[in-house]
Write an enzyme that holds these catalytic residues in place. Structure first.
Site, PDB file in Angstrom:
ATOM      1  N   ASP A 142     -47.905  -1.199  -6.538  1.00 47.46           N
ATOM      2  CA  ASP A 142     -47.857  -0.164  -5.508  1.00 47.46           C
ATOM      3  C   ASP A 142     -47.472   1.208  -6.066  1.00 47.46           C
ATOM      4  O   ASP A 142     -46.831   1.315  -7.118  1.00 47.46           O
ATOM      5  CB  ASP A 142     -46.824  -0.529  -4.438  1.00 47.46           C
ATOM      6  CG  ASP A 142     -47.281  -1.669  -3.551  1.00 47.46           C
ATOM      7  OD1 ASP A 142     -48.294  -2.300  -3.875  1.00 47.46           O
ATOM      8  OD2 ASP A 142     -46.608  -1.934  -2.535  1.00 47.46           O
ATOM      9  N   HIS A 150     -44.341  -2.337  -8.921  1.00 44.64           N
ATOM     10  CA  HIS A 150     -44.619  -0.906  -8.755  1.00 44.64           C
ATOM     11  C   HIS A 150     -44.920  -0.318 -10.136  1.00 44.64           C
ATOM     12  O   HIS A 150     -44.047  -0.318 -11.017  1.00 44.64           O
ATOM     13  CB  HIS A 150     -43.421  -0.169  -8.144  1.00 44.64           C
ATOM     14  CG  HIS A 150     -43.084  -0.639  -6.753  1.00 44.64           C
ATOM     15  ND1 HIS A 150     -42.387  -1.797  -6.523  1.00 44.64           N
ATOM     16  CD2 HIS A 150     -43.365  -0.099  -5.546  1.00 44.64           C
ATOM     17  CE1 HIS A 150     -42.236  -1.958  -5.213  1.00 44.64           C
ATOM     18  NE2 HIS A 150     -42.829  -0.943  -4.600  1.00 44.64           N
TER      19      HIS A 150
END
Length: 285
Positions: free
Chosen positions: A98, A239
């Site tokens: 992400d 992430h």
């Protein structure tokens, strides 16, 4: 002045010149010895420096206000980096990333390529506008691209028009970079409700393994989290804006490979039929 006196003076002058030259050479050599050596290779920094203001648990990076115009170049399709597998019969895991694209995404792509691993990247529209070349690199290597909204906004706090704007701006930025509109959405913070779902016309992808990499910022801890909680059919949340996450990936990939896992995209995990809200796939189905 006789010839002997002149010769002595010339010898003294020559000796002075030699002494001065020797002194200069010694000084220069000393400076070279004490000067730090240049690095033979460019490496990622050891720490995990921030790359922009964060919006909470998922660490949204700073974003510009507008997407670039669509490129006139012809966009090629993705490569066949991974392998075709049937996740009903083999152990599959979907690695998801992400908040990018960002400065560490390309390093992550190299690690994934080394293991012939595919992933799904849920990108922030503003970061796509800032780094379209990195998104293009990601897509052309065969990875799946999903939307993570334009500004990492909590969709449960927005109006219907606000939700649609977050998604449409991101869609336009992604299409400008790679020529496609994403078919998957991950709501920032995993926050959604029935109102948000009504605004969606595509699946929401969540996760069943949260590495907490945004909080831990430690590659060893992130690795342990991922490896402890994974099971066949898992969707793991990472992430790619955090350096510590990228540094954790070699051990994560090596270990899961040895356990017999195949690295697939979210769409591959569900054989192209992603449910309206997806957390993981039951490998029995």
């Amino acid at each position: 002045m006789d010839s002997h006196t002149s010769a002595r003076r010339r010898r003294k002058h020559l000796i002075g010149i030699v002494a001065l030259a020797t002194c200069l050479v010694a000084t220069y050599s000393s400076a070279l010895l004490t000067r730090p050596a240049a690095s033979a290779s460019t490496e990622l920094p050891e720490d995990d420096p921030p790359i922009g203001p964060e919006a909470g648990p998922e660490g949204a990076a700073s974003t510009p206000t507008a997407a670039p115009d669509a490129s006139a170049e012809t966009k090629a399709g993705p490569s066949e980096l991974g392998e075709r597998v049937d996740c009903r019969h083999v152990k599959c895991v979907a690695l998801t990333f992400d908040d990018g694209p960002g400065p560490y995404t390309s390093a992550l792509l190299r690690e994934l390529a080394a293991h012939r691993a595919l992933g799904t990247f849920f990108v922030v529209g503003g970061n796509v506008a800032e780094h379209p070349d990195i998104l293009r690199e990601t897509y052309l290597e065969g990875h799946e691209i999903g939307s993570h909204t334009w500004s990492h906004a909590d969709l449960t706090r927005l109006s219907a028009a606000g939700i649609r704007k977050e998604l449409s701006r991101t869609d336009h930025a992604i299409k400008a970079a790679i020529g496609i509109t994403p078919q998957l959405v991950r709501p920032p913070y995993g926050a959604f409700n029935k109102f948000v779902l009504r605004q969606m016309r595509r699946p929401l992808v969540l996760w069943d393994v949260d590495t907490l990499d945004w909080q831990l910022r430690d590659r060893a801890k992130v690795t342990r989290k991922a490896l402890k909680l994974v099971r066949p059919g898992s969707i793991i949340l990472f992430h790619d804006i955090h350096l510590s996450t990228v540094r954790a990936m070699p051990h994560v990939l090596d270990t899961l490979s040895k356990r017999g896992y195949h690295f697939v995209t979210v769409s591959q995990l569900f054989d192209g039929k992603v449910p309206d809200v997806a957390y993981a796939r039951d490998p029995r189905l």
